[in-house]
Motif scaffolding. Sequence first.
Motif, PDB file in Angstrom:
ATOM      1  N   GLU A   1       2.152 -11.583  17.853  1.00 49.29           N
ATOM      2  CA  GLU A   1       1.139 -11.387  16.823  1.00 49.29           C
ATOM      3  C   GLU A   1       0.890  -9.894  16.675  1.00 49.29           C
ATOM      4  OE1 GLU A   1      -3.160 -12.025  18.654  1.00 49.29           O
ATOM      5  OE2 GLU A   1      -1.906 -13.808  18.993  1.00 49.29           O
ATOM      6  N   GLU A   2       0.550  -9.487  15.438  1.00 46.42           N
ATOM      7  CA  GLU A   2       0.236  -8.090  15.143  1.00 46.42           C
ATOM      8  C   GLU A   2      -0.967  -8.053  14.201  1.00 46.42           C
ATOM      9  OE1 GLU A   2       1.416  -5.216  16.162  1.00 46.42           O
ATOM     10  OE2 GLU A   2       3.198  -5.799  17.293  1.00 46.42           O
ATOM     11  N   VAL A   3      -1.829  -7.058  14.408  1.00 43.22           N
ATOM     12  CA  VAL A   3      -3.052  -6.921  13.624  1.00 43.22           C
ATOM     13  C   VAL A   3      -2.925  -5.706  12.716  1.00 43.22           C
ATOM     14  CG1 VAL A   3      -5.550  -6.585  13.751  1.00 43.22           C
ATOM     15  CG2 VAL A   3      -4.399  -8.003  15.455  1.00 43.22           C
ATOM     16  N   SER A   4      -3.391  -5.838  11.474  1.00 42.50           N
ATOM     17  CA  SER A   4      -3.362  -4.737  10.517  1.00 42.50           C
ATOM     18  C   SER A   4      -4.463  -3.729  10.819  1.00 42.50           C
ATOM     19  CB  SER A   4      -3.555  -5.280   9.101  1.00 42.50           C
ATOM     20  OG  SER A   4      -4.909  -5.685   8.925  1.00 42.50           O
ATOM     21  N   TYR A   5      -4.361  -2.570  10.165  1.00 42.83           N
ATOM     22  CA  TYR A   5      -5.514  -1.691  10.097  1.00 42.83           C
ATOM     23  C   TYR A   5      -6.563  -2.356   9.200  1.00 42.83           C
ATOM     24  CZ  TYR A   5      -2.444   1.923  12.017  1.00 42.83           C
ATOM     25  OH  TYR A   5      -1.584   2.622  12.810  1.00 42.83           O
ATOM     26  N   SER A   6      -7.826  -2.025   9.401  1.00 43.80           N
ATOM     27  CA  SER A   6      -8.901  -2.627   8.611  1.00 43.80           C
ATOM     28  C   SER A   6      -9.084  -1.893   7.294  1.00 43.80           C
ATOM     29  CB  SER A   6     -10.209  -2.593   9.391  1.00 43.80           C
ATOM     30  OG  SER A   6     -10.099  -3.319  10.594  1.00 43.80           O
ATOM     31  N   VAL A   7      -9.565  -2.641   6.281  1.00 44.70           N
ATOM     32  CA  VAL A   7     -10.015  -2.012   5.042  1.00 44.70           C
ATOM     33  C   VAL A   7     -11.459  -2.418   4.810  1.00 44.70           C
ATOM     34  CG1 VAL A   7      -7.714  -2.045   4.038  1.00 44.70           C
ATOM     35  CG2 VAL A   7      -9.261  -3.919   3.552  1.00 44.70           C
TER      36      VAL A   7
ATOM     37  N   TYR B   1     -18.773  -4.671   5.619  1.00 46.67           N
ATOM     38  CA  TYR B   1     -17.742  -5.457   6.272  1.00 46.67           C
ATOM     39  C   TYR B   1     -16.404  -4.741   6.232  1.00 46.67           C
ATOM     40  CZ  TYR B   1     -19.966  -9.868   7.460  1.00 46.67           C
ATOM     41  OH  TYR B   1     -20.715 -10.841   8.050  1.00 46.67           O
ATOM     42  N   LYS B   2     -15.682  -4.892   7.286  1.00 53.85           N
ATOM     43  CA  LYS B   2     -14.278  -4.506   7.301  1.00 53.85           C
ATOM     44  C   LYS B   2     -13.450  -5.776   7.276  1.00 53.85           C
ATOM     45  CE  LYS B   2     -14.764  -0.130   9.765  1.00 53.85           C
ATOM     46  NZ  LYS B   2     -14.325   0.670  10.931  1.00 53.85           N
ATOM     47  N   TYR B   3     -12.308  -5.711   6.651  1.00 57.19           N
ATOM     48  CA  TYR B   3     -11.409  -6.849   6.555  1.00 57.19           C
ATOM     49  C   TYR B   3     -10.135  -6.523   7.317  1.00 57.19           C
ATOM     50  CZ  TYR B   3     -14.636  -8.389   2.996  1.00 57.19           C
ATOM     51  OH  TYR B   3     -15.761  -8.783   2.335  1.00 57.19           O
ATOM     52  N   THR B   4      -9.764  -7.422   8.187  1.00 60.13           N
ATOM     53  CA  THR B   4      -8.584  -7.243   9.019  1.00 60.13           C
ATOM     54  C   THR B   4      -7.753  -8.512   8.953  1.00 60.13           C
ATOM     55  OG1 THR B   4     -10.028  -5.998  10.524  1.00 60.13           O
ATOM     56  CG2 THR B   4      -7.802  -6.478  11.298  1.00 60.13           C
TER      57      THR B   4
ATOM     58  N   ARG C   1       7.041   6.151   0.233  1.00 62.98           N
ATOM     59  CA  ARG C   1       7.845   5.159   0.924  1.00 62.98           C
ATOM     60  C   ARG C   1       6.954   3.992   1.361  1.00 62.98           C
ATOM     61  NH1 ARG C   1      10.826   9.566   4.981  1.00 62.98           N
ATOM     62  NH2 ARG C   1      11.624  10.898   3.292  1.00 62.98           N
ATOM     63  N   LYS C   2       7.584   2.848   1.654  1.00 61.36           N
ATOM     64  CA  LYS C   2       6.805   1.708   2.150  1.00 61.36           C
ATOM     65  C   LYS C   2       6.111   2.049   3.461  1.00 61.36           C
ATOM     66  CE  LYS C   2       6.570  -2.098   0.939  1.00 61.36           C
ATOM     67  NZ  LYS C   2       5.477  -2.726   0.133  1.00 61.36           N
ATOM     68  N   THR C   3       6.731   2.929   4.267  1.00 55.70           N
ATOM     69  CA  THR C   3       6.130   3.305   5.553  1.00 55.70           C
ATOM     70  C   THR C   3       4.882   4.163   5.384  1.00 55.70           C
ATOM     71  OG1 THR C   3       7.719   5.141   5.645  1.00 55.70           O
ATOM     72  CG2 THR C   3       8.265   3.134   6.869  1.00 55.70           C
ATOM     73  N   ASP C   4       4.602   4.607   4.147  1.00 53.39           N
ATOM     74  CA  ASP C   4       3.380   5.378   3.908  1.00 53.39           C
ATOM     75  C   ASP C   4       2.161   4.479   3.741  1.00 53.39           C
ATOM     76  OD1 ASP C   4       4.998   7.612   3.875  1.00 53.39           O
ATOM     77  OD2 ASP C   4       5.161   7.698   1.697  1.00 53.39           O
ATOM     78  N   GLU C   5       2.354   3.174   3.664  1.00 55.75           N
ATOM     79  CA  GLU C   5       1.237   2.265   3.462  1.00 55.75           C
ATOM     80  C   GLU C   5       0.296   2.254   4.661  1.00 55.75           C
ATOM     81  OE1 GLU C   5       2.741  -1.227   0.475  1.00 55.75           O
ATOM     82  OE2 GLU C   5       3.095  -1.528   2.616  1.00 55.75           O
ATOM     83  N   GLY C   6      -0.969   2.038   4.374  1.00 54.69           N
ATOM     84  CA  GLY C   6      -1.944   1.907   5.448  1.00 54.69           C
ATOM     85  C   GLY C   6      -3.239   2.602   5.093  1.00 54.69           C
TER      86      GLY C   6
ATOM     87  N   ALA D   1       0.202  -4.842   6.669  1.00 59.06           N
ATOM     88  CA  ALA D   1      -0.717  -3.951   5.957  1.00 59.06           C
ATOM     89  C   ALA D   1      -1.481  -4.789   4.950  1.00 59.06           C
ATOM     90  CB  ALA D   1       0.042  -2.838   5.246  1.00 59.06           C
ATOM     91  N   ILE D   2      -2.717  -4.427   4.687  1.00 57.64           N
ATOM     92  CA  ILE D   2      -3.515  -5.131   3.689  1.00 57.64           C
ATOM     93  C   ILE D   2      -3.364  -4.417   2.350  1.00 57.64           C
ATOM     94  CG2 ILE D   2      -5.829  -5.831   2.977  1.00 57.64           C
ATOM     95  CD1 ILE D   2      -6.591  -6.064   5.898  1.00 57.64           C
ATOM     96  N   ILE D   3      -2.829  -5.134   1.362  1.00 61.75           N
ATOM     97  CA  ILE D   3      -2.649  -4.598   0.017  1.00 61.75           C
ATOM     98  C   ILE D   3      -3.811  -5.099  -0.840  1.00 61.75           C
ATOM     99  CG2 ILE D   3      -1.079  -4.361  -1.922  1.00 61.75           C
ATOM    100  CD1 ILE D   3       0.002  -3.361   0.810  1.00 61.75           C
ATOM    101  N   VAL D   4      -4.495  -4.169  -1.497  1.00 61.48           N
ATOM    102  CA  VAL D   4      -5.672  -4.509  -2.303  1.00 61.48           C
ATOM    103  C   VAL D   4      -5.305  -4.422  -3.782  1.00 61.48           C
ATOM    104  CG1 VAL D   4      -8.073  -3.964  -2.828  1.00 61.48           C
ATOM    105  CG2 VAL D   4      -7.195  -3.616  -0.501  1.00 61.48           C
TER     106      VAL D   4
END
Length: 591
Positions: free
Chosen positions: A568-574, A556-559, A91-96, A498-501
């Motif tokens: 404002e909302e912040v993503s989890y880092s990758v 480096y982590k990317y946020t 599901r989309k909610t599984d992203e992260g 969410a950050i999509i790579v």
Amino acid sequence: MPNQIKLLILLCSTKAVFSITENGPCELGGEVVLTPVSVTNPPSSILWRLGQNKVADFDMDFGTTVSYYGDFNGRTTLDKTTGELIITGLRKTDEGVYSVEFNSKRLEKTYTLSVLKPVPKPAIIVSCNDNKISCTLTCDGDTAGAEPVTYWWKEGERNLEEIGKLLTVSKSDSKLNQNRYKYTCKLKNGVSEKDSDPVGPLFDPNNVPCELGGEVVLTPVSMTNPPSSILWRLGQNMVADFDTDFGPEVTYYGDFNGRTTLDTTTGELTITGLRKTDEGVYSVEFNSKRLEKTYTLSVLKPVPKQAIIVSCNDNNISCTLTCDGDTAGAEPVTYWWKVGEGNWEEIGKLLTVAKSDSKLNQNGYKYTCKLKNGVSEKDSDPVGPLFDPKAVFSIIDNVPCELGGEVVLTPVSMTNPPSSILWRLGQIKVADFDTDFGPEVTYYGDFNGRTTLDTTTGELTITGLRKTDEGVYSVEFNSKRLEKTYTLSVLKQVPKPAIIVSCNDNNISCNLTCDGDTAGAEPVTYWWKEGEGNWEEIGKLLTVIKSDSKLNQNGYKYTCKLKNPFSEEVSYSVKDVFGPGETLLTTKAKD
């Protein structure tokens, strides 16, 4: 044992073929396997998390049962020996960002999971200028949940090229005899790709957009004798069929039945009550032979009447005007602006105006925007002057308000209470009071029950704000309209992104997409932070390129951050986009 565990491996099981990867997206509804490398001894406890939320938990001290949390329960399996985690029905909610703890120690390596819908089959929407010498082709499809997508185009039998959503073709282009060319577009994401039906030739008078709910007549070339059989198709689907061998009746298929007429003498096809599902390429067969000529039909909604949303910086020396309207189903649209009594100019959705601009006496100017597509155009109500001290923008007329919140529109003070007050949103009445008809206030439409008018001051309070409340408000005192207007925008809070790579095939360049459903929250800005650096407003995409020099960004982590005027909302880092031991050169690209 922790020294033996160095890598998380992810395998997506979808309809698309994927090798073992760390950053490949997975298909919505598919399956993913998160596999730590083998360990000598099975761990005594395993805990998987998505961000800070538990996914699956096993601890020998509490028995042999695995606990699954939230909506992972029932579609997740944990192998207690290897630590392998399988999630089905993605599901989309599984992203992260997923992490795992073995024996209560969290492994350093994390995995960023993105879940994508397969791309839809696109349709090419053709919009030509009035003199038919230039056309814009839009590769149209609902990509919600499928982003990031890329758009590819093919002219005739040429190779596909990644160009973008729009392709502009000019009749005068001498390099190609484009009148004979057919054009095909492809939608592509990390899990799927689909081609449109071809369209063309472009500069045919039949290839014009039609209005939703309207009518179209498709007329084959004239012929000496009426055909004995006629078959119209939309793509591969039958629309209307006639064959004298089976009698004089015409068969109409699917939802064309009841709103389509076939002239069995000329082959002319008339479709009424046009729908978006009618879009595509039509072809006709006479006597079982398909004619070469095809008919590309696009069906557009008329553009809505839009409102200009004004957002000024804190010191009120620069303002951004947004030509705002729901263009779903009306694309492609163009945005035009007029300053004062000047000419219309095609600029774009946003117009930025600075108080210091010396070319225009903008203090006295009013601004109007126009939305236009192939079947209609509409002008907004004008707004302005922007920098008039008498029209100082306060929270009620310049800063967006929160969905579900409250706004107070306050006219300038007056000596005597008015004998009549009328508030409007555009041309629509909101609240009406007239002492000639008694002390009661009349509230209109869905403003009734959540709106209050102060009959002494004219102040209007609206609670439970909705998107439909957006627009330009005006007020009349004693049947005279005041010059000052109030532009109201209503915004949702931004979602947690969410950050999509997405990396290229040789894994030397990756696009990081700050992904979140911003419908109703616009205008939003996208911000990025590398490691512990400062936040920078860059755009939706951040491109990182593998390099042996410059910055050792492997650590480096990317946020990313989504931001609108009040939330404002912040993503989890990758991090470790290219895996351990690599370095990165970072470039930034506006989306």
